[in-house]
Write a protein that holds these residues in place. Structure first.
Motif, mmCIF file in Angstrom:
data_model
loop_
_atom_site.group_PDB
_atom_site.id
_atom_site.type_symbol
_atom_site.label_atom_id
_atom_site.label_comp_id
_atom_site.label_asym_id
_atom_site.label_seq_id
_atom_site.Cartn_x
_atom_site.Cartn_y
_atom_site.Cartn_z
ATOM 1 N N GLY A 196 0.766 -1.092 -0.062
ATOM 2 C CA GLY A 196 -0.131 0.721 0.017
ATOM 3 C C GLY A 196 0.546 1.242 0.078
ATOM 4 N N VAL A 197 2.131 1.192 0.775
ATOM 5 C CA VAL A 197 2.800 2.450 1.017
ATOM 6 C C VAL A 197 3.773 2.545 -0.678
ATOM 7 N N GLY A 198 3.899 1.615 -1.286
ATOM 8 C CA GLY A 198 4.529 1.629 -2.485
ATOM 9 C C GLY A 198 3.644 2.238 -3.074
ATOM 10 N N LEU A 199 2.922 1.520 -3.498
ATOM 11 C CA LEU A 199 1.233 1.822 -4.572
ATOM 12 C C LEU A 199 1.424 3.787 -4.061
ATOM 13 N N ALA A 200 1.404 3.731 -2.694
ATOM 14 C CA ALA A 200 0.780 5.589 -2.924
ATOM 15 C C ALA A 200 2.085 6.120 -3.436
ATOM 16 N N VAL A 201 3.244 5.753 -3.299
ATOM 17 C CA VAL A 201 4.364 6.705 -3.184
ATOM 18 C C VAL A 201 4.675 6.879 -4.732
ATOM 19 N N PHE A 207 6.182 8.162 -10.836
ATOM 20 C CA PHE A 207 6.849 7.280 -11.175
ATOM 21 C C PHE A 207 5.731 6.271 -11.160
ATOM 22 N N ALA A 208 4.726 5.797 -10.984
ATOM 23 C CA ALA A 208 3.767 4.444 -11.911
ATOM 24 C C ALA A 208 3.100 5.354 -12.553
ATOM 25 N N GLN A 209 3.327 4.582 -13.834
ATOM 26 C CA GLN A 209 1.928 5.672 -15.139
ATOM 27 C C GLN A 209 1.511 4.318 -15.513
ATOM 28 N N LEU A 210 0.394 4.806 -14.125
ATOM 29 C CA LEU A 210 -0.946 3.863 -14.412
ATOM 30 C C LEU A 210 -2.255 4.676 -14.879
ATOM 31 N N SER A 211 -3.084 3.872 -16.178
ATOM 32 C CA SER A 211 -4.004 4.872 -16.720
ATOM 33 C C SER A 211 -4.966 4.238 -15.040
ATOM 34 N N TRP A 212 -6.143 5.011 -15.568
ATOM 35 C CA TRP A 212 -7.800 5.324 -14.389
ATOM 36 C C TRP A 212 -7.781 3.516 -13.689
ATOM 37 N N GLY A 213 -7.449 3.291 -15.035
ATOM 38 C CA GLY A 213 -8.306 2.076 -15.162
ATOM 39 C C GLY A 213 -7.256 0.853 -13.539
ATOM 40 N N TRP A 214 -6.397 1.137 -14.011
ATOM 41 C CA TRP A 214 -5.303 0.185 -13.818
ATOM 42 C C TRP A 214 -5.090 0.510 -12.262
ATOM 43 N N ALA A 215 -5.157 2.126 -12.042
ATOM 44 C CA ALA A 215 -4.964 2.712 -10.839
ATOM 45 C C ALA A 215 -6.496 2.354 -9.600
ATOM 46 N N MET A 221 -7.974 -3.348 -5.014
ATOM 47 C CA MET A 221 -7.644 -4.866 -4.269
ATOM 48 C C MET A 221 -7.440 -4.595 -3.060
ATOM 49 N N TRP A 222 -6.393 -3.291 -2.677
ATOM 50 C CA TRP A 222 -6.386 -3.077 -1.810
ATOM 51 C C TRP A 222 -7.218 -3.220 -0.997
ATOM 52 N N LEU A 223 -7.876 -2.437 -1.181
ATOM 53 C CA LEU A 223 -8.944 -1.833 -0.303
ATOM 54 C C LEU A 223 -9.343 -3.439 -0.267
#
Length: 404
Positions: A196-201, A207-215, A221-223
């Protein structure tokens, strides 16, 4: 007005039909939502595909940089342009540094091992999917057909409860139940907090180039995992039952999708082969047997190719098996006879054509249709194999020993 008493006394053939249908519907819904269906089939798919991908990454370890890394002919810029056009997911394009690639590659190996052992399968299945998609989408020129199936099954496994049996998770739960205590494991919470911390950072820093769908998917899944922790900690039996209800429903739907995917794969392959002239005249097998890439054992390929009747029989037999396979699922006995034949065919492809990982993927995909009784027997025999081996060694060392 008179009434025909004989006719009036005849019971309607539809009497009670509504109640019977209601009872069957209720029973079916209870089975779908109240139980985790096909846990052994889910476990064998989990073990098989994680083992296949892990062995593939280990075999290609010396060539990893040329295949997916910084020295790949499919350069970072070319891969970025392709991903921008098709929207595929890969974390390898978040950075072109050697360190990031090594972290992802070796992390995929560790995630495959964790999923193979069934160690915190909910987290490992998600990391396994990320590793599979990241590496295979980095270089689309690689692959032998099994990579497409690996893409799909890795994505479906996230939604299954594939750690119910044959896993470290199931052993931990059994030990907790035997000791009459709650299955509390701080490692699960530590993994949840870490990722969770890694995804937030990575999200907040860009750094994470995520589309809104993947984000949304990853945070969702984390929630969901957080909700499980909260319900278990607070001890709400109604909410726990509701979560189990939802998890069973999602698992059973995912298993149905996996089975349907395998059927579609065979049906599409078979019908496309029928349209090919080389499959129609029975000579299709001749051509790969004479290609250097598919001849790891040249004498074996040559001996098979010299038998024209056998080449024709295998060519036609392959088409018949693939087209007929989805229909054989309607009859359990026919399916149980045809399934070992398909598995043997894929095993022979691994040896003759030198495609071990494609064959492994297909064999373990076929395993979803194996009978539960056979899988339970196989699991018990496999679990007892170490003790039998120890007993044989002890008997050889001491022939007069008596088995206890």
């Amino acid at each position: 007005m008179t009434v025909d008493t004989d006719t009036a006394q005849v019971p309607s053939p539809f009497k009670g039909l509504g109640k019977k249908l209601d009872a069957k519907i209720v029973k079916s819904l209870n089975n779908i939502t109240g139980r985790t269906l096909f846990p052994y089939q889910a476990a064998i798919v989990r073990i098989g595909f994680s083992l296949t991908f892990m062995l593939y990454l280990i075999r290609e370890w010396p060539h990893r940089l040329e295949l997916y890394g910084t020295t790949s002919p499919w350069s970072f810029d070319i891969a970025q342009r392709l991903i921008a056009s098709n929207g595929a997911f890969t974390v390898l394009l978040w950075s072109d540094s050697r360190l990031w690639f090594e972290l992802v590659y070796h992390g995929a190996i560790l995630a495959s091992l964790g999923l193979l052992l069934g160690w915190h399968t909910r987290t490992m299945s998600l990391l396994f999917m990320v590793g599979v998609l990241s590496l295979l989408n980095r270089n689309v020129l690689l692959g032998d057909g099994g990579d497409t199936l690996m893409h799909l099954i890795a994505s479906y496994l996230v939604f299954t409860r594939c750690g119910k049996v044959w896993s470290l998770d199931s052993r931990r739960r059994e030990r907790a139940a035997a000791m009459n205590r709650h299955d509390s494991n701080p490692t699960r919470v530590a993994l949840w907090v870490f990722f969770g911390v890694g995804l937030a950072v990575t999200s907040t820093t860009g750094f994470a180039q995520l589309s809104w769908g993947w984000a949304a998917f990853l945070w969702g899944m984390w929630l969901v995992q957080a909700m499980w922790f909260w319900v278990q900690w607070r001890g709400f039996p109604e909410l726990r039952a509701l979560l189990d209800f939802a998890a069973n429903l999602v698992h059973n739907a995912a298993m149905l999708v996996i089975a349907a995917q395998v059927c579609i794969l065979y049906a599409a392959a078979g019908w496309y082969k029928i349209q090919g002239p080389r499959w129609e005249d029975g000579t299709a097998l001749h051509y790969p047997l004479n290609l250097a890439y598919f001849r790891p054992w040249a004498p074996l390929s040559q001996a098979l190719d010299n038998n024209a009747l056998l080449v024709t029989a295998i060519t036609y037999g392959t088409v018949i098996l693939q087209v007929a396979f989805p229909f054989t699922l309607l009859n359990r006995r026919v399916k149980n006879v045809l399934l070992p034949v398909l598995m043997a065919e894929h095993a022979s492809i691994a040896v003759i054509c030198g495609l071990p990982f494609f064959s492994m993927a297909m064999v373990f995909a076929d395993a979803i249709f194996l009978p539960t009784s056979f899988l339970r027997w196989f699991g018990s025999r496999t679990a007892a194999a170490p003790s039998r081996l120890v007993e044989r060694v002890r008997r050889r060392q001491d022939p007069n020993a008596v088995e206890v």
